[in-house]
Motif scaffolding. Structure first.
Motif, PDB file in Angstrom:
ATOM      1  N   PHE B  36       0.285  -0.817  -0.085  1.00 46.44           N
ATOM      2  CA  PHE B  36       0.133   0.212  -0.189  1.00 46.44           C
ATOM      3  C   PHE B  36       0.823   0.919   0.044  1.00 46.44           C
ATOM      4  O   PHE B  36       2.434   1.420  -0.018  1.00 46.44           O
ATOM      5  CB  PHE B  36      -1.617  -0.116   0.953  1.00 46.44           C
ATOM      6  N   PHE B  37       0.303   2.441  -0.726  1.00 46.01           N
ATOM      7  CA  PHE B  37       1.024   3.448  -0.339  1.00 46.01           C
ATOM      8  C   PHE B  37       1.001   4.483   1.309  1.00 46.01           C
ATOM      9  O   PHE B  37      -0.849   4.114   1.209  1.00 46.01           O
ATOM     10  CB  PHE B  37       0.260   4.541  -0.789  1.00 46.01           C
ATOM     11  N   PHE B  38       1.398   4.738   2.269  1.00 45.32           N
ATOM     12  CA  PHE B  38       0.725   5.410   3.214  1.00 45.32           C
ATOM     13  C   PHE B  38       1.308   6.543   3.470  1.00 45.32           C
ATOM     14  O   PHE B  38       2.876   7.004   2.897  1.00 45.32           O
ATOM     15  CB  PHE B  38       0.773   4.439   4.278  1.00 45.32           C
ATOM     16  N   GLY B  39       0.967   7.796   5.090  1.00 41.37           N
ATOM     17  CA  GLY B  39       1.882   9.369   5.427  1.00 41.37           C
ATOM     18  C   GLY B  39       0.967   9.858   5.202  1.00 41.37           C
ATOM     19  O   GLY B  39       0.282   9.742   3.766  1.00 41.37           O
ATOM     20  N   PRO B  40       1.851  10.483   5.729  1.00 43.45           N
ATOM     21  CA  PRO B  40       0.680  12.094   6.044  1.00 43.45           C
ATOM     22  C   PRO B  40       0.632  13.411   5.360  1.00 43.45           C
ATOM     23  O   PRO B  40      -0.101  14.128   4.836  1.00 43.45           O
ATOM     24  CB  PRO B  40       0.726  12.342   7.094  1.00 43.45           C
ATOM     25  N   GLY B  41       1.621  12.822   4.515  1.00 39.82           N
ATOM     26  CA  GLY B  41       2.750  14.350   3.903  1.00 39.82           C
ATOM     27  C   GLY B  41       1.727  14.547   2.106  1.00 39.82           C
ATOM     28  O   GLY B  41       1.056  13.048   1.894  1.00 39.82           O
ATOM     29  N   ARG B  42       2.125  14.762   1.249  1.00 43.41           N
ATOM     30  CA  ARG B  42       2.007  15.067  -0.150  1.00 43.41           C
ATOM     31  C   ARG B  42       2.429  13.586  -0.428  1.00 43.41           C
ATOM     32  O   ARG B  42       2.057  13.144  -1.767  1.00 43.41           O
ATOM     33  CB  ARG B  42       2.300  15.926  -0.864  1.00 43.41           C
ATOM     34  N   ASP B  43       3.589  13.747  -0.619  1.00 42.83           N
ATOM     35  CA  ASP B  43       3.941  12.575  -1.027  1.00 42.83           C
ATOM     36  C   ASP B  43       4.557  11.224  -0.150  1.00 42.83           C
ATOM     37  O   ASP B  43       4.792  11.453   1.688  1.00 42.83           O
ATOM     38  CB  ASP B  43       5.930  13.098  -0.643  1.00 42.83           C
ATOM     39  N   ARG B  44       4.096  10.051  -0.496  1.00 38.43           N
ATOM     40  CA  ARG B  44       3.536   9.393   0.434  1.00 38.43           C
ATOM     41  C   ARG B  44       4.491   8.604  -0.017  1.00 38.43           C
ATOM     42  O   ARG B  44       5.201   7.873  -1.119  1.00 38.43           O
ATOM     43  CB  ARG B  44       2.274   8.123  -0.328  1.00 38.43           C
ATOM     44  N   LEU B  45       4.844   6.568   0.888  1.00 37.53           N
ATOM     45  CA  LEU B  45       5.308   6.228   1.158  1.00 37.53           C
ATOM     46  C   LEU B  45       4.897   4.991   0.317  1.00 37.53           C
ATOM     47  O   LEU B  45       3.664   4.229   0.863  1.00 37.53           O
ATOM     48  CB  LEU B  45       6.341   6.188   3.185  1.00 37.53           C
ATOM     49  N   PHE B  46       5.492   4.173  -0.299  1.00 39.33           N
ATOM     50  CA  PHE B  46       5.466   2.379  -0.186  1.00 39.33           C
ATOM     51  C   PHE B  46       5.568   1.735   0.659  1.00 39.33           C
ATOM     52  O   PHE B  46       6.625   1.671   1.094  1.00 39.33           O
ATOM     53  CB  PHE B  46       5.923   1.952  -1.904  1.00 39.33           C
ATOM     54  N   GLY B  47       4.408   0.862   1.311  1.00 38.60           N
ATOM     55  CA  GLY B  47       5.492   0.280   2.660  1.00 38.60           C
ATOM     56  C   GLY B  47       4.599  -1.609   1.988  1.00 38.60           C
ATOM     57  O   GLY B  47       3.809  -1.552   1.230  1.00 38.60           O
ATOM     58  N   CYS B  48       5.143  -2.315   2.591  1.00 40.47           N
ATOM     59  CA  CYS B  48       4.525  -3.602   2.836  1.00 40.47           C
ATOM     60  C   CYS B  48       4.329  -4.516   4.058  1.00 40.47           C
ATOM     61  O   CYS B  48       5.645  -4.175   4.494  1.00 40.47           O
ATOM     62  CB  CYS B  48       5.239  -5.070   1.641  1.00 40.47           C
ATOM     63  N   ALA B  90       4.241  -8.676  13.453  1.00 34.72           N
ATOM     64  CA  ALA B  90       3.550  -8.103  12.153  1.00 34.72           C
ATOM     65  C   ALA B  90       5.308  -6.803  11.536  1.00 34.72           C
ATOM     66  O   ALA B  90       6.244  -6.105  12.559  1.00 34.72           O
ATOM     67  CB  ALA B  90       2.898  -6.790  12.410  1.00 34.72           C
ATOM     68  N   VAL B  91       5.618  -6.754  10.281  1.00 34.11           N
ATOM     69  CA  VAL B  91       7.030  -6.680   9.803  1.00 34.11           C
ATOM     70  C   VAL B  91       6.414  -5.585   8.932  1.00 34.11           C
ATOM     71  O   VAL B  91       5.557  -5.806   7.896  1.00 34.11           O
ATOM     72  CB  VAL B  91       8.160  -7.446   9.046  1.00 34.11           C
ATOM     73  N   LEU B  92       6.846  -4.301   9.150  1.00 33.18           N
ATOM     74  CA  LEU B  92       6.329  -3.171   7.764  1.00 33.18           C
ATOM     75  C   LEU B  92       7.610  -2.856   6.775  1.00 33.18           C
ATOM     76  O   LEU B  92       8.749  -2.528   7.779  1.00 33.18           O
ATOM     77  CB  LEU B  92       6.164  -2.134   7.953  1.00 33.18           C
ATOM     78  N   ARG B  93       7.590  -2.830   5.693  1.00 32.11           N
ATOM     79  CA  ARG B  93       8.963  -2.796   5.383  1.00 32.11           C
ATOM     80  C   ARG B  93       8.663  -1.956   3.855  1.00 32.11           C
ATOM     81  O   ARG B  93       7.312  -1.621   4.141  1.00 32.11           O
ATOM     82  CB  ARG B  93       9.027  -3.516   3.813  1.00 32.11           C
ATOM     83  N   PHE B  94       9.036  -0.236   3.881  1.00 33.26           N
ATOM     84  CA  PHE B  94       9.136   0.253   3.331  1.00 33.26           C
ATOM     85  C   PHE B  94      10.347   1.268   2.232  1.00 33.26           C
ATOM     86  O   PHE B  94      11.680   1.059   2.502  1.00 33.26           O
ATOM     87  CB  PHE B  94       8.296   1.499   4.488  1.00 33.26           C
ATOM     88  N   HIS B  95       9.077   1.793   1.370  1.00 32.97           N
ATOM     89  CA  HIS B  95      10.677   2.808   0.715  1.00 32.97           C
ATOM     90  C   HIS B  95      10.723   4.332   0.963  1.00 32.97           C
ATOM     91  O   HIS B  95       9.700   4.871   1.340  1.00 32.97           O
ATOM     92  CB  HIS B  95      10.433   2.806  -1.030  1.00 32.97           C
ATOM     93  N   TYR B  96      11.912   4.322   0.971  1.00 31.96           N
ATOM     94  CA  TYR B  96      12.046   5.990   1.834  1.00 31.96           C
ATOM     95  C   TYR B  96      11.375   6.798   0.484  1.00 31.96           C
ATOM     96  O   TYR B  96      11.824   6.958  -0.618  1.00 31.96           O
ATOM     97  CB  TYR B  96      13.904   6.207   1.695  1.00 31.96           C
ATOM     98  N   ARG B  97      11.068   8.264   0.495  1.00 29.10           N
ATOM     99  CA  ARG B  97      10.488   9.209  -0.645  1.00 29.10           C
ATOM    100  C   ARG B  97      11.983   9.203  -0.773  1.00 29.10           C
ATOM    101  O   ARG B  97      12.820   9.447  -0.559  1.00 29.10           O
ATOM    102  CB  ARG B  97      10.300  10.107   0.506  1.00 29.10           C
ATOM    103  N   GLY B  98      11.429   9.410  -2.545  1.00 27.90           N
ATOM    104  CA  GLY B  98      12.611   9.761  -3.100  1.00 27.90           C
ATOM    105  C   GLY B  98      13.042   8.396  -3.755  1.00 27.90           C
ATOM    106  O   GLY B  98      13.705   8.609  -4.402  1.00 27.90           O
ATOM    107  N   GLY B  99      12.381   7.696  -3.306  1.00 27.38           N
ATOM    108  CA  GLY B  99      13.325   5.765  -3.684  1.00 27.38           C
ATOM    109  C   GLY B  99      12.110   4.731  -4.307  1.00 27.38           C
ATOM    110  O   GLY B  99      11.349   5.388  -3.569  1.00 27.38           O
ATOM    111  N   GLY B 100      12.304   4.000  -4.706  1.00 30.30           N
ATOM    112  CA  GLY B 100      11.201   3.146  -5.515  1.00 30.30           C
ATOM    113  C   GLY B 100      10.184   3.157  -5.678  1.00 30.30           C
ATOM    114  O   GLY B 100      10.267   4.289  -6.224  1.00 30.30           O
ATOM    115  N   HIS B 101       9.463   2.025  -5.019  1.00 35.22           N
ATOM    116  CA  HIS B 101       7.593   3.201  -5.996  1.00 35.22           C
ATOM    117  C   HIS B 101       7.294   4.354  -4.578  1.00 35.22           C
ATOM    118  O   HIS B 101       6.025   4.686  -5.454  1.00 35.22           O
ATOM    119  CB  HIS B 101       7.207   2.109  -5.066  1.00 35.22           C
ATOM    120  N   SER B 102       8.011   4.565  -3.921  1.00 36.94           N
ATOM    121  CA  SER B 102       8.006   6.003  -3.071  1.00 36.94           C
ATOM    122  C   SER B 102       7.187   7.112  -4.064  1.00 36.94           C
ATOM    123  O   SER B 102       7.860   7.533  -4.937  1.00 36.94           O
ATOM    124  CB  SER B 102       8.297   5.983  -2.050  1.00 36.94           C
TER     125      SER B 102
END
Lengths: 317, 313
Positions: B36-48, B90-102
């Motif tokens: 999914f995508f998540f995060g409070p700002g305009r630029d959202r993070l990709f998370g799994c 429960a494990v959350l992986r994420f991509h930093y803003r400016g990287g990957g699918h984020s």
């Protein structure tokens, strides 16, 4: 009409059934009037869809601004997909993964496709385009024209044997430096491999009466199918890549005749530098520009995949 | 650990939060993966999110490395997530803003923005799964990020995979890679200072096809892992290298952490190739002995810690 690039809010994530596994994919929706065609990005062997410097993410999102649906995916066993990718062999493209994804997109009511692939992904795109009549465009970046297994020992030996002519090899063998290197076990083994590969190519070519017998028959067959179906195809190579040199050599034989017969249908572009062997930001950007420009040009005259087209009657042999 | 059995999978329809989420259930591992995508700002993070089918006993946030190291470790982190989930975490992986699918612009990424992203991911995990305890895993530069983010979560255990200890030394290594690349492909031999100057003037340099940006460089050059390590924690440090012995920098780090009251376990996993080298010969991570060893060590340690300890975030 060109719109803004897609962002995460324009995207859907999916685990798509493909054989025994689930292929992970990200679909970018068009940000302008849809052209009714989905671009499917097929990465190089072992590469994640999030990509090297995000080039696939950037390309995928910018194509949404051209009206394309744009799908990037991880092969089974790679990145976020399930399963195990035991081997990447160019003669065994991951068609199950591609078919699963095309079926999933088709379920959304889009049945025209453009396949964009890199290296192993380009060969997978070629194989899939040859068998799937709904594929109307193909962009093949750095597709190898030989069949080999990714990273297999001896692959480089065949590559050297293809590139270097017999007399050049003999001349090199007679150099003092080469003679000296024969005392080094590692280098000696390397020379033997190249010699064996060269002998294999020469004898194979003589036996089959085809000097380009080293060129993948699947590659020629699939390319022929695309030409017969009038599928516009773009080849992109880095001028410094060995796959470009091999493509150029292959063009001297049956591949050349096929491309000549295809005329404007097939475009071949080589850009300065390397796309495959030592990538740079400049070549990545240039590749992205070429693909975007080419797909932009073809979005207005997208052939309908299901439309029957007259064959051009090509004879490879 | 069985990291190979992926049969018996079913798709669970659209995700619970949004139809744009991807969800799958793994009957064999008894886990659920959700992207999914998540995060409070305009630029959202990709998370799994990898989670057990039942209630998770705790949560883990994985802070990834960057650039070439990210590609090298990506699949390992996916397998880690799935295996930890099969042990009830429960494990959350994420991509930093400016990287990957984020979303986001890579040229704006700094060490601080990466830490912010790790905190966003951690808070999301706590809020969405209701876990009371949390740990962090960080790989290479991700270890720097994880260590700083862990300060926010009292008592959270920390796993460091081959961590970067000295930001300046890491950046010198990156510059050296650029030099090697130039030497090999163009024969040019600029000095390190000239490359740093290029980085300042252009805003980025090309490091083997990855854009290495000035903003990150400037934010990273004075970072030292020991300065950000929280005190009094359970820490697992894993070295992944060709060396048989723990490197001096890690021996020092372990000593300092112990002096600050942390309980440090260390492990050396001898890999077949250096971290920066992408082997030509393909071998799936699932078949690599060193990957199996790495996953087993990490999963057993985290599972053991959460099973035996009542404290945490």
């Amino acid at each position: 009409v060109t719109g803004p690039a897609a962002v995460s809010g324009d995207e859907t994530l999916a685990y798509i059934p493909a054989g025994d596994d689930f292929v992970f994919g990200v679909l970018s929706y068009p940000t302008v009037q849809p052209v009714g065609c989905a671009v499917v990005h097929l990465p190089a062997g072992g590469a994640a869809s999030s990509g090297h410097t995000r080039e696939t993410v950037t390309l995928s999102r910018s194509l949404a601004g051209l009206g394309y649906h744009s799908m990037r995916l991880d092969y089974h066993g790679v990145a976020d997909s399930t399963g195990i990718a035991e081997v990447f062999r160019l003669d065994q493209p991951f068609l199950t993964d591609v078919n699963g994804v095309l079926k999933w997109i088709d379920g959304m009511g889009i049945d025209r496709f453009a396949l964009v692939g890199m290296c192993f992904g380009a060969r997978t795109a070629l194989a899939a385009a040859a068998q799937e009549p709904h594929v109307g465009l193909a962009v093949l970046t750095s597709p190898p024209v030989r069949d080999f297994e990714m990273g297999a020992a001896g692959g480089w030996a065949t590559s050297t044997a293809v590139e270097v002519r017999g007399w050049q090899l003999t001349k090199r063998t007679l150099r003092v430096e080469t003679m000296r290197n024969l005392f080094d076990r590692k280098k000696r083994r390397r020379y033997v491999r190249i010699a064996k590969a060269k002998l294999g190519l020469v004898s194979g070519g003589m036996r089959k009466r085809k000097p380009d017998s080293w060129v993948s028959s699947a590659f020629l067959r699939e390319m022929s199918a695309l030409v017969e179906r009038h599928v516009p195809t773009l080849f992109i190579y880095g001028a410094e890549d060995k796959f470009w040199r091999e493509f150029e050599l292959a063009r001297q034989g049956r591949l050349g005749r096929l491309l000549t017969a295809a005329g404007d249908l097939v475009e071949v572009v080589s850009i300065p530098g390397s796309i495959h062997d030592g990538r740079s930001l400049i070549t990545q950007e240039r590749t992205r520009e070429l693909i975007t420009e080419w797909l932009s040009r073809h979005r207005t005259d997208l052939p309908k995949g299901s439309e029957s087209r007259s064959a051009v009657g090509l004879q490879l042999d | 650990l069985d990291v190979t059995d992926t049969r018996g999978l079913t798709v669970d329809g659209p995700g619970s939060d949004s139809p744009s989420n991807a969800v799958r259930m793994d009957a064999a591992l008894r886990i659920r993966d959700e992207a999914f995508f998540f995060g409070p700002g305009r630029d959202r993070l990709f998370g799994c999110l990898h989670r057990p089918l039942g209630e998770p006993k705790a949560g883990v946030v994985v802070c990834s490395p960057i650039d070439a190291e990210l590609r090298r470790h990506y699949r390992k982190e996916v397998l880690l997530g799935r295996n930890l989930a099969s042990r009830g975490l429960a494990v959350l992986r994420f991509h930093y803003r400016g990287g990957g699918h984020s979303d986001g612009d890579a040229s704006q990424v700094t060490h601080d923005s990466m830490v912010e992203d790790a905190l966003t991911a951690s808070e999301w995990l706590v809020e969405k799964t209701g876990i009371g305890r949390m740990g962090l895993v960080g790989t290479r530069w991700g270890a720097m990020v994880a260590a700083r983010a862990a300060q926010r979560f009292e008592g959270a255990p920390l796993v460091l995979w081959d961590p970067i200890v000295d930001g300046a030394a890491y950046l010198r290594e990156v510059i050296r890679l650029r030099l090697m690349h130039l030497l090999k492909h163009s024969g040019d031999r600029p000095s390190s200072q000239a490359l740093v100057q290029e980085l300042h003037d252009r805003g980025f340099i090309d490091v083997m096809g990855d854009a290495f940006h000035r903003a990150f460089y400037e934010s990273a050059s004075d970072r030292r892992l020991e300065a950000d390590m929280p005190a009094g924690r359970a820490i697992l440090l894993i070295q992944i290298s060709l060396d048989q012995e723990l490197r001096g920098e890690y021996v020092d780090l372990v000593d300092r952490c112990r002096r600050s009251g942390s309980d440090v376990a260390k492990r050396n996993i001898v890999a077949d190739v250096p971290w920066w080298f992408r082997p030509v010969q393909w071998q799936p991570e699932e078949r690599r002995a060193s990957t199996g060893e790495l996953l087993d060590a990490t999963v057993d340690w985290l599972d053991g810690w959460f099973s035996s300890s009542g404290v945490g975030a």
